[in-house]
Motif scaffolding. Structure first.
Motif, PDB file in Angstrom:
ATOM      1  N   THR A  71       0.833  -1.207   0.000  1.00 33.92           N
ATOM      2  CA  THR A  71       0.000   0.000   0.000  1.00 33.92           C
ATOM      3  C   THR A  71       0.863   1.252   0.000  1.00 33.92           C
ATOM      4  O   THR A  71       0.622   2.186  -0.768  1.00 33.92           O
ATOM      5  N   SER A  72       1.873   1.288   0.848  1.00 35.20           N
ATOM      6  CA  SER A  72       2.767   2.443   0.885  1.00 35.20           C
ATOM      7  C   SER A  72       3.468   2.629  -0.458  1.00 35.20           C
ATOM      8  O   SER A  72       3.664   3.749  -0.923  1.00 35.20           O
ATOM      9  N   PHE A  73       3.830   1.511  -1.098  1.00 36.15           N
ATOM     10  CA  PHE A  73       4.494   1.586  -2.400  1.00 36.15           C
ATOM     11  C   PHE A  73       3.573   2.206  -3.441  1.00 36.15           C
ATOM     12  O   PHE A  73       3.972   3.093  -4.205  1.00 36.15           O
ATOM     13  N   LEU A  74       2.326   1.761  -3.475  1.00 34.75           N
ATOM     14  CA  LEU A  74       1.382   2.292  -4.456  1.00 34.75           C
ATOM     15  C   LEU A  74       1.088   3.773  -4.209  1.00 34.75           C
ATOM     16  O   LEU A  74       1.039   4.575  -5.136  1.00 34.75           O
ATOM     17  N   LEU A  75       0.891   4.125  -2.941  1.00 34.82           N
ATOM     18  CA  LEU A  75       0.614   5.529  -2.626  1.00 34.82           C
ATOM     19  C   LEU A  75       1.803   6.415  -2.970  1.00 34.82           C
ATOM     20  O   LEU A  75       1.641   7.599  -3.261  1.00 34.82           O
ATOM     21  N   GLY A  76       2.996   5.839  -2.953  1.00 32.32           N
ATOM     22  CA  GLY A  76       4.188   6.612  -3.266  1.00 32.32           C
ATOM     23  C   GLY A  76       4.248   7.078  -4.706  1.00 32.32           C
ATOM     24  O   GLY A  76       5.025   7.972  -5.038  1.00 32.32           O
ATOM     25  N   PHE A  77       3.418   6.495  -5.601  1.00 35.68           N
ATOM     26  CA  PHE A  77       3.401   6.944  -6.982  1.00 35.68           C
ATOM     27  C   PHE A  77       2.754   8.315  -7.120  1.00 35.68           C
ATOM     28  O   PHE A  77       2.932   8.998  -8.113  1.00 35.68           O
ATOM     29  N   SER A  78       1.975   8.722  -6.133  1.00 32.92           N
ATOM     30  CA  SER A  78       1.366  10.045  -6.156  1.00 32.92           C
ATOM     31  C   SER A  78       1.364  10.615  -4.745  1.00 32.92           C
ATOM     32  O   SER A  78       0.326  10.729  -4.101  1.00 32.92           O
ATOM     33  N   PRO A  79       2.539  10.976  -4.218  1.00 33.56           N
ATOM     34  CA  PRO A  79       2.627  11.429  -2.824  1.00 33.56           C
ATOM     35  C   PRO A  79       1.832  12.688  -2.544  1.00 33.56           C
ATOM     36  O   PRO A  79       1.256  12.832  -1.470  1.00 33.56           O
ATOM     37  N   LEU A  90      -2.346   6.907   7.778  1.00 32.04           N
ATOM     38  CA  LEU A  90      -2.584   5.476   7.884  1.00 32.04           C
ATOM     39  C   LEU A  90      -1.351   4.669   7.507  1.00 32.04           C
ATOM     40  O   LEU A  90      -0.979   3.732   8.198  1.00 32.04           O
ATOM     41  N   TYR A  91      -0.733   5.042   6.387  1.00 33.79           N
ATOM     42  CA  TYR A  91       0.445   4.346   5.902  1.00 33.79           C
ATOM     43  C   TYR A  91       1.482   5.359   5.439  1.00 33.79           C
ATOM     44  O   TYR A  91       1.124   6.419   4.937  1.00 33.79           O
ATOM     45  N   PRO A  92       2.763   5.043   5.584  1.00 34.08           N
ATOM     46  CA  PRO A  92       3.806   5.964   5.115  1.00 34.08           C
ATOM     47  C   PRO A  92       3.663   6.242   3.622  1.00 34.08           C
ATOM     48  O   PRO A  92       3.328   5.356   2.843  1.00 34.08           O
ATOM     49  N   VAL A  93       3.917   7.482   3.253  1.00 34.40           N
ATOM     50  CA  VAL A  93       3.878   7.890   1.843  1.00 34.40           C
ATOM     51  C   VAL A  93       5.179   8.625   1.535  1.00 34.40           C
ATOM     52  O   VAL A  93       5.507   9.613   2.191  1.00 34.40           O
ATOM     53  N   GLY A  94       5.907   8.134   0.561  1.00 34.60           N
ATOM     54  CA  GLY A  94       7.155   8.779   0.189  1.00 34.60           C
ATOM     55  C   GLY A  94       8.162   8.842   1.314  1.00 34.60           C
ATOM     56  O   GLY A  94       8.978   9.770   1.372  1.00 34.60           O
ATOM     57  N   GLY A  95       8.113   7.867   2.223  1.00 35.65           N
ATOM     58  CA  GLY A  95       9.078   7.828   3.321  1.00 35.65           C
ATOM     59  C   GLY A  95       8.681   8.615   4.552  1.00 35.65           C
ATOM     60  O   GLY A  95       9.470   8.726   5.495  1.00 35.65           O
ATOM     61  N   TYR A  96       7.445   9.146   4.576  1.00 34.71           N
ATOM     62  CA  TYR A  96       7.001   9.953   5.716  1.00 34.71           C
ATOM     63  C   TYR A  96       5.633   9.488   6.214  1.00 34.71           C
ATOM     64  O   TYR A  96       4.791   9.025   5.441  1.00 34.71           O
ATOM     65  N   ILE A 109       4.314  15.983   9.104  1.00 32.64           N
ATOM     66  CA  ILE A 109       4.822  14.672   8.720  1.00 32.64           C
ATOM     67  C   ILE A 109       6.249  14.519   9.237  1.00 32.64           C
ATOM     68  O   ILE A 109       6.944  15.511   9.473  1.00 32.64           O
ATOM     69  N   TYR A 110       6.669  13.266   9.421  1.00 31.59           N
ATOM     70  CA  TYR A 110       7.992  12.970   9.954  1.00 31.59           C
ATOM     71  C   TYR A 110       8.492  11.675   9.306  1.00 31.59           C
ATOM     72  O   TYR A 110       7.682  10.884   8.792  1.00 31.59           O
ATOM     73  N   PRO A 111       9.795  11.426   9.291  1.00 31.94           N
ATOM     74  CA  PRO A 111      10.329  10.204   8.674  1.00 31.94           C
ATOM     75  C   PRO A 111       9.661   8.960   9.239  1.00 31.94           C
ATOM     76  O   PRO A 111       9.495   8.831  10.456  1.00 31.94           O
ATOM     77  N   GLU A 112       9.297   8.052   8.358  1.00 33.63           N
ATOM     78  CA  GLU A 112       8.496   6.897   8.762  1.00 33.63           C
ATOM     79  C   GLU A 112       9.173   5.993   9.785  1.00 33.63           C
ATOM     80  O   GLU A 112       8.503   5.284  10.538  1.00 33.63           O
ATOM     81  N   ASN A 113      10.507   5.997   9.833  1.00 33.63           N
ATOM     82  CA  ASN A 113      11.199   5.115  10.778  1.00 33.63           C
ATOM     83  C   ASN A 113      11.454   5.774  12.133  1.00 33.63           C
ATOM     84  O   ASN A 113      12.001   5.152  13.037  1.00 33.63           O
TER      85      ASN A 113
END
Length: 279
Positions: A71-79, A90-96, A109-113
């Motif tokens: 899900t995060s990968f797919l959302l990353g196509f349109s951050p 809900l899920y990280p987007v573009g690393g955040y 937003i903040y870094p996902e890790n």
């Protein structure tokens, strides 16, 4: 946490672009399909168009299990779109990931890790537990949160606290105005002077590096963004911060890192600061 004691701090930024897409239909009610060449455009464009067909469709995608990060990968196509729809809560987007505080009324937003500061989390849990207890017989409530106590804080796993982002919400007079200090540069200089003169140490030095004013014309909120350095014989830190005021409350976001780590986290700090908004 040095910045916590000051209540004013701010930064520079990258901007997220907001785009709106719509499908068109002919007068007879049939959808006009694009030429075949357009239909087989880049994969990124396909995901963007599908993600933007509506909030319900996007939400349906988000609530599905984030199986191995799909899900995060797919959302990353349109951050941009995913962030506009708050799906990064809900899920990280573009690393955040997005933090939304509906109680205090802010988000960023903040870094996902990065992880929540354990001290702040334990304090919040204790506060919630105490709220279930009856009030003391002597009157008055329990210990109120210190004016310098963060509402939330995040940092990398295993960090010592020198590298983090935090938000402080402080009560001020209802007519308090940051503009009274002047423009962004005057506000920044005032903040740095306050920092260098605070505390018992006399060897603290500060330097304003950048200042900027970001305005939300719809909500009529001015965000003062500052970047500054602070050092003494014991430390040397780089700070990026944002502050604003609304309805008798002063909001201050501050991201700080050791100067030695600044090149590595510079881009992330700018992204965090630019995302800070009142909701």
């Amino acid at each position: 946490m040095l910045m916590a004691a000051q209540h004013l701090s701010l930064t520079a930024k990258p901007n997220f672009t907001h785009r709106t897409y719509a499908t068109q239909s002919s007068d007879d009610g049939k959808q006009n399909l694009p030429p075949p060449a357009d239909q087989f455009g880049s994969l990124q464009s396909v995901f963007r168009r599908r993600l933007l067909t509506g909030v319900s469709a996007a939400s349906l995608l988000a609530v599905g299990a984030n199986f191995v990060g799909v899900t995060s990968f797919l959302l990353g196509f349109s951050p941009e779109a995913a962030r506009n729809l708050k799906l990064d809560a809900l899920y990280p987007v573009g690393g955040y990931s997005r933090y939304i505080d509906t109680n205090e009324g802010f988000e960023f937003i903040y870094p996902e890790n990065w992880l929540g500061d354990q001290t702040v989390l334990y304090r919040a849990a204790g506060k919630a537990e105490r709220s279930l207890d009856p009030p003391p017989l002597g009157g008055g409530g329990g210990r109120r949160r210190s004016l310098n106590e963060p509402a939330v804080a995040f940092g990398p796993p295993g960090s010592t606290g020198e590298l983090n982002v935090s938000v402080i919400v402080s009560p001020v007079s209802i007519d308090f105005s940051i503009e009274a200090f002047g423009g962004a540069e005057e506000v920044g200089e005032a903040v740095v002077r306050k920092i260098t003169k605070s505390g018992k140490s006399t060897d603290i030095k500060g330097e304003l590096i950048r200042s900027n004013l970001r305005e939300d014309s719809l909500k009529k909120i001015k965000y003062y963004e500052l970047e500054f350095g602070v050092e003494s014989t014991n430390f040397k830190r780089h700070n990026v911060a944002v502050c604003c005021a609304r309805n008798g409350r002063l909001f201050t976001l501050n991201a700080q890192s050791p100067e030695s780590a600044w090149p590595q986290f510079k881009s992330q700090f700018y992204t965090i600061a630019d995302s800070f908004n009142l909701v």
